[in-house]
Scaffold this motif. Structure first.
Motif, short mmCIF file in Angstrom:
data_model
loop_
_atom_site.label_atom_id
_atom_site.label_comp_id
_atom_site.label_asym_id
_atom_site.label_seq_id
_atom_site.Cartn_x
_atom_site.Cartn_y
_atom_site.Cartn_z
N SER A 1 0.82 -1.21 0.00
CA SER A 1 0.00 0.00 0.00
C SER A 1 0.86 1.26 0.00
CB SER A 1 -0.91 0.00 1.23
OG SER A 1 -1.66 1.19 1.30
N ARG A 2 0.41 2.27 -0.75
CA ARG A 2 1.02 3.60 -0.75
C ARG A 2 -0.08 4.62 -0.42
NH1 ARG A 2 5.35 5.66 -3.35
NH2 ARG A 2 4.15 7.05 -4.72
N LEU A 3 0.07 5.31 0.70
CA LEU A 3 -0.87 6.34 1.11
C LEU A 3 -0.20 7.69 0.85
CD1 LEU A 3 -2.01 4.77 4.50
CD2 LEU A 3 -2.95 4.39 2.20
N ILE A 4 -0.71 8.42 -0.11
CA ILE A 4 0.00 9.59 -0.64
C ILE A 4 -0.70 10.89 -0.26
CG2 ILE A 4 0.87 10.69 -2.72
CD1 ILE A 4 0.73 7.90 -4.06
N GLU A 5 0.01 11.74 0.44
CA GLU A 5 -0.44 13.10 0.71
C GLU A 5 0.23 14.03 -0.30
OE1 GLU A 5 -2.16 16.49 1.99
OE2 GLU A 5 -2.71 14.44 2.59
N VAL A 6 -0.57 14.72 -1.11
CA VAL A 6 -0.04 15.56 -2.18
C VAL A 6 0.03 17.02 -1.74
CG1 VAL A 6 -0.33 16.30 -4.59
CG2 VAL A 6 -1.06 14.00 -3.88
N LYS A 7 1.17 17.64 -1.97
CA LYS A 7 1.35 19.07 -1.72
C LYS A 7 1.86 19.70 -3.02
CE LYS A 7 0.45 18.73 2.73
NZ LYS A 7 -0.77 19.32 3.34
N THR A 8 1.11 20.68 -3.54
CA THR A 8 1.40 21.23 -4.86
C THR A 8 1.73 22.71 -4.79
OG1 THR A 8 -0.19 19.66 -5.80
CG2 THR A 8 0.50 21.47 -7.21
N THR A 9 2.71 23.13 -5.58
CA THR A 9 3.05 24.54 -5.70
C THR A 9 3.48 24.84 -7.13
OG1 THR A 9 4.39 26.35 -4.80
CG2 THR A 9 5.48 24.23 -5.06
N TRP A 63 2.82 5.50 4.28
CA TRP A 63 2.54 6.91 4.01
C TRP A 63 3.73 7.60 3.35
CZ3 TRP A 63 3.98 11.93 5.03
CH2 TRP A 63 2.98 12.91 5.00
N CYS A 64 3.45 8.51 2.44
CA CYS A 64 4.51 9.37 1.90
C CYS A 64 3.92 10.72 1.50
CB CYS A 64 5.23 8.72 0.71
SG CYS A 64 4.31 8.75 -0.84
N LEU A 65 4.75 11.73 1.55
CA LEU A 65 4.37 13.06 1.09
C LEU A 65 4.92 13.23 -0.32
CD1 LEU A 65 4.25 16.33 3.07
CD2 LEU A 65 5.33 16.33 0.81
N PHE A 66 4.04 13.55 -1.25
CA PHE A 66 4.40 13.71 -2.65
C PHE A 66 4.41 15.21 -2.95
CE2 PHE A 66 4.25 13.45 -7.17
CZ PHE A 66 4.58 12.16 -7.56
N ARG A 67 5.60 15.79 -3.04
CA ARG A 67 5.72 17.23 -3.27
C ARG A 67 5.81 17.50 -4.77
NH1 ARG A 67 4.06 22.15 -2.18
NH2 ARG A 67 5.67 23.67 -1.60
N LEU A 68 4.79 18.17 -5.30
CA LEU A 68 4.71 18.50 -6.72
C LEU A 68 5.04 19.98 -6.87
CD1 LEU A 68 3.88 17.12 -9.39
CD2 LEU A 68 1.52 17.75 -8.90
N TRP A 69 6.08 20.29 -7.63
CA TRP A 69 6.50 21.69 -7.76
C TRP A 69 6.68 22.07 -9.23
CZ3 TRP A 69 11.65 22.57 -9.54
CH2 TRP A 69 12.48 21.44 -9.55
N ASN A 70 6.82 23.39 -9.47
CA ASN A 70 6.90 23.91 -10.85
C ASN A 70 5.67 23.46 -11.65
OD1 ASN A 70 8.34 25.46 -12.78
ND2 ASN A 70 9.09 23.60 -13.76
N PHE A 71 4.53 23.44 -10.98
CA PHE A 71 3.36 22.74 -11.53
C PHE A 71 2.81 23.38 -12.79
CE2 PHE A 71 -1.26 21.73 -11.51
CZ PHE A 71 -1.14 20.37 -11.73
#
Length: 277
Positions: free
Chosen positions: A207-215, A240-248
């Motif tokens: 299992s992968r539980l993904i928290e997305v943070k976008t900028t 759990w993992c935090l998925f940091r999405l940048w330069n979106f």
């Protein structure tokens, strides 16, 4: 030609000019930087070189604000705070800029479903020079960049949708169509509160539980994380993992952070609960 400090009027003029070029750049419309420079020289008593460098200063300010900037104007630091104030004034008069829908450049369905570029997270070894970093962090704190991104629901939802497509594409690429069909957009289907946004899987079925943070900003743009997200991260460390999405809004890139989060970032309390004794 004047060589003294830039006035508020001069700063306002060049900031407006910069955003006009930036809007064209993001939309993929042609524009002529040299012509913009010449027109500014006619309006303010500054040299071509001075105007060019000030445009680079504006790029640095926008980088600190976690915003788009013109790639052709490499950020130049050691700018005056009066320039930051001028950028803030422009944004205050154009609230639609910060509230715009992300991803203004048209994309094809194939591009939308493609896997994202996942790189290493920021570390001490790859951080910018201390003075440059401090200027950017000072701007981010002053203008609550993390809070702004968190309140931008359109940005957050678009980021989650993009990561959802990435997770499905990643599983399909390794022949796990069965798992790709089971990937869930939890925050959309069940609402917020689970402590993560997407329920996905590793190729081996874990299992992968993904928290997305976008900028739309650079990879070191601060972000907010809730107490509940921290609790779930601690309770379900292996999943759990935090998925940091940048330069979106331009070319989305990402990195992942795995618990414990305080091994990667400095966690700062920004709000407090007040209870009657």
């Amino acid at each position: 030609m004047s060589n003294g400090p830039w006035t508020d009027e001069e700063n306002d003029l060049i900031v407006a000019d910069y955003f006009a070029m930036l809007a064209d750049d993001i939309a993929g419309r042609p524009y002529n930087k040299a012509e913009h420079n010449r027109q500014l020289q006619e309006r303010i008593d500054r040299t071509r070189t001075s105007i060019e460098f000030k445009h680079q200063n504006i790029s640095a300010v926008l980088k600190g604000l976690g915003e788009d900037w013109i790639p052709g104007y490499k950020p130049a630091f050691n700018f005056q705070m009066t320039l930051v104030d001028a950028v803030a004034r422009w944004l205050a008069f154009h609230p639609d800029w910060l509230g715009r829908m992300p991803g203004m450049r048209p994309v094809t369905g194939l591009q939308e479903a493609a896997q994202l570029w996942i790189g290493p997270p920021p570390t001490l070894s790859n951080q910018p020079p201390p003075q440059e970093l401090e200027q950017m962090l000072h701007i981010a704190r002053k203008f609550d960049v993390a809070g702004r991104d968190e309140r931008n629901r359109a940005l957050g939802r678009a980021g989650e949708k993009r990561v959802l497509a990435h997770e499905r594409a990643s599983l399909q690429a390794v022949g796990r169509e069965d798992l790709a069909r089971k990937v869930r957009w939890v925050s959309e289907e069940d609402g917020d509160g689970a402590g993560y946004d997407i329920e996905s899987f590793a190729p081996d079925g874990r299992s992968r539980l993904i928290e997305v943070k976008t900028t739309n900003g650079w990879e070191r743009t601060p972000f907010l994380i809730t107490r509940n997200e921290l609790v779930v991260a601690e309770e379900r460390r292996s999943e759990w993992c935090l998925f940091r999405l940048w330069n979106f809004s331009r070319e989305p890139k990402a990195f992942e952070l795995h618990p414990p989060l305080d091994a990667h970032v400095a966690l700062t309390a920004t709000t407090f609960q007040a209870s009657f004794q």
